[in-house]
Design a protein around this motif. Structure first.
Motif, PDB file in Angstrom:
ATOM      1  N   PRO A  18       0.382  -1.115  -0.032  1.00  0.00           N
ATOM      2  CA  PRO A  18      -0.006  -0.134  -0.083  1.00  0.00           C
ATOM      3  C   PRO A  18       1.219   1.356   0.342  1.00  0.00           C
ATOM      4  CG  PRO A  18      -1.277  -2.157   1.867  1.00  0.00           C
ATOM      5  CD  PRO A  18       0.325  -2.293   0.977  1.00  0.00           C
ATOM      6  N   ARG A  19       0.464   2.334  -0.557  1.00  0.00           N
ATOM      7  CA  ARG A  19       1.366   3.432  -1.429  1.00  0.00           C
ATOM      8  C   ARG A  19       1.663   4.395   0.204  1.00  0.00           C
ATOM      9  NH1 ARG A  19       4.642   2.155  -4.166  1.00  0.00           N
ATOM     10  NH2 ARG A  19       5.555   4.451  -4.457  1.00  0.00           N
ATOM     11  N   HIS A  20       0.617   4.108   1.290  1.00  0.00           N
ATOM     12  CA  HIS A  20       0.941   4.767   2.674  1.00  0.00           C
ATOM     13  C   HIS A  20       2.138   4.636   3.024  1.00  0.00           C
ATOM     14  CE1 HIS A  20      -1.764   1.988   3.778  1.00  0.00           C
ATOM     15  NE2 HIS A  20      -0.987   2.227   5.061  1.00  0.00           N
ATOM     16  N   LEU A  21       2.653   2.853   2.937  1.00  0.00           N
ATOM     17  CA  LEU A  21       3.349   2.774   3.261  1.00  0.00           C
ATOM     18  C   LEU A  21       5.143   2.466   2.967  1.00  0.00           C
ATOM     19  CD1 LEU A  21       1.461  -0.849   5.386  1.00  0.00           C
ATOM     20  CD2 LEU A  21       1.675   1.303   5.822  1.00  0.00           C
ATOM     21  N   ALA A  27       8.123   5.545   1.626  1.00  0.00           N
ATOM     22  CA  ALA A  27       9.008   6.165   1.985  1.00  0.00           C
ATOM     23  C   ALA A  27      10.364   5.604   0.496  1.00  0.00           C
ATOM     24  CB  ALA A  27       9.073   6.341   3.183  1.00  0.00           C
ATOM     25  N   GLU A  64      12.385   3.535  -3.067  1.00  0.00           N
ATOM     26  CA  GLU A  64      11.778   3.018  -2.590  1.00  0.00           C
ATOM     27  C   GLU A  64      11.638   2.283  -1.339  1.00  0.00           C
ATOM     28  OE1 GLU A  64       8.097   2.828  -4.551  1.00  0.00           O
ATOM     29  OE2 GLU A  64       7.530   4.630  -4.483  1.00  0.00           O
ATOM     30  N   ALA A 121       8.141   2.611   4.806  1.00  0.00           N
ATOM     31  CA  ALA A 121       7.967   3.837   5.184  1.00  0.00           C
ATOM     32  C   ALA A 121       8.785   2.919   7.267  1.00  0.00           C
ATOM     33  CB  ALA A 121       7.158   5.082   5.750  1.00  0.00           C
ATOM     34  N   ASP A 144       8.187   4.310  11.352  1.00  0.00           N
ATOM     35  CA  ASP A 144       7.324   5.226  12.290  1.00  0.00           C
ATOM     36  C   ASP A 144       8.457   6.017  13.397  1.00  0.00           C
ATOM     37  OD1 ASP A 144       8.428   3.647  14.776  1.00  0.00           O
ATOM     38  OD2 ASP A 144       6.090   3.325  14.916  1.00  0.00           O
ATOM     39  N   ALA A 197       6.667   0.814   9.440  1.00  0.00           N
ATOM     40  CA  ALA A 197       5.068   1.246   9.083  1.00  0.00           C
ATOM     41  C   ALA A 197       3.777   0.437   9.069  1.00  0.00           C
ATOM     42  CB  ALA A 197       4.683   2.646   8.466  1.00  0.00           C
TER      43      ALA A 197
END
Ligand code: SF4
Length: 113
Positions: free
Chosen positions: A41-44, A46, A53, A56, A58, A64
């Motif tokens: 998922p793109r929101h995970l 960075a 890429e 991500a 925290d 993430a």
């Protein structure tokens, strides 16, 4: 007739023996570079300083995708290739666990790679 013997677990196990029940999931604090075939998922996702890429993380350095309530991967079925290749108990796993334990023993904050 004799019944089956039930072998009791040893009271203690070697410190460096990886067990899910006491895993610190140090590997989920390492940099996870994403491969073209990964479907995360793109929101995970960075980008690191080199524009690559990665998963991500925290503010504490955890990936993430870690579900902090249950301490497990929330995208396990779709986890990146690198995560799939990481073998629990293999030399790299044992090495980073040993480094982590030593840094904690010496009060050194965990170094992220
Ligand atoms: S994607 Fe899942 S298995 Fe991979 S580092 Fe993140 S939490 Fe761990």
């Amino acid at each position: 007739m004799r019944g089956h013997a039930i072998r009791a677990e040893p009271a203690t196990t070697p410190r460096d023996e990886p067990l899910c029940s006491r895993c610190d999931a140090v590997c989920c604090r390492l940099t996870v570079v994403l491969m073209p075939e990964d479907r995360v998922p793109r929101h995970l996702v960075a980008r690191n300083d080199h524009g690559v890429e990665v998963m991500a993380r925290d503010e504490e350095g955890w990936c993430a995708a870690v579900d902090p309530l249950h301490m497990r991967c929330s995208i396990y079925e779709d986890r990146p290739v690198i995560c799939r290749r990481f073998a629990m108990g293999a030399p790299y796993c044992l090495d980073i666990r040993a480094t982590y334990r030593e840094e904690r023993r010496r009060g050194i904050p965990l170094t992220l790679y």
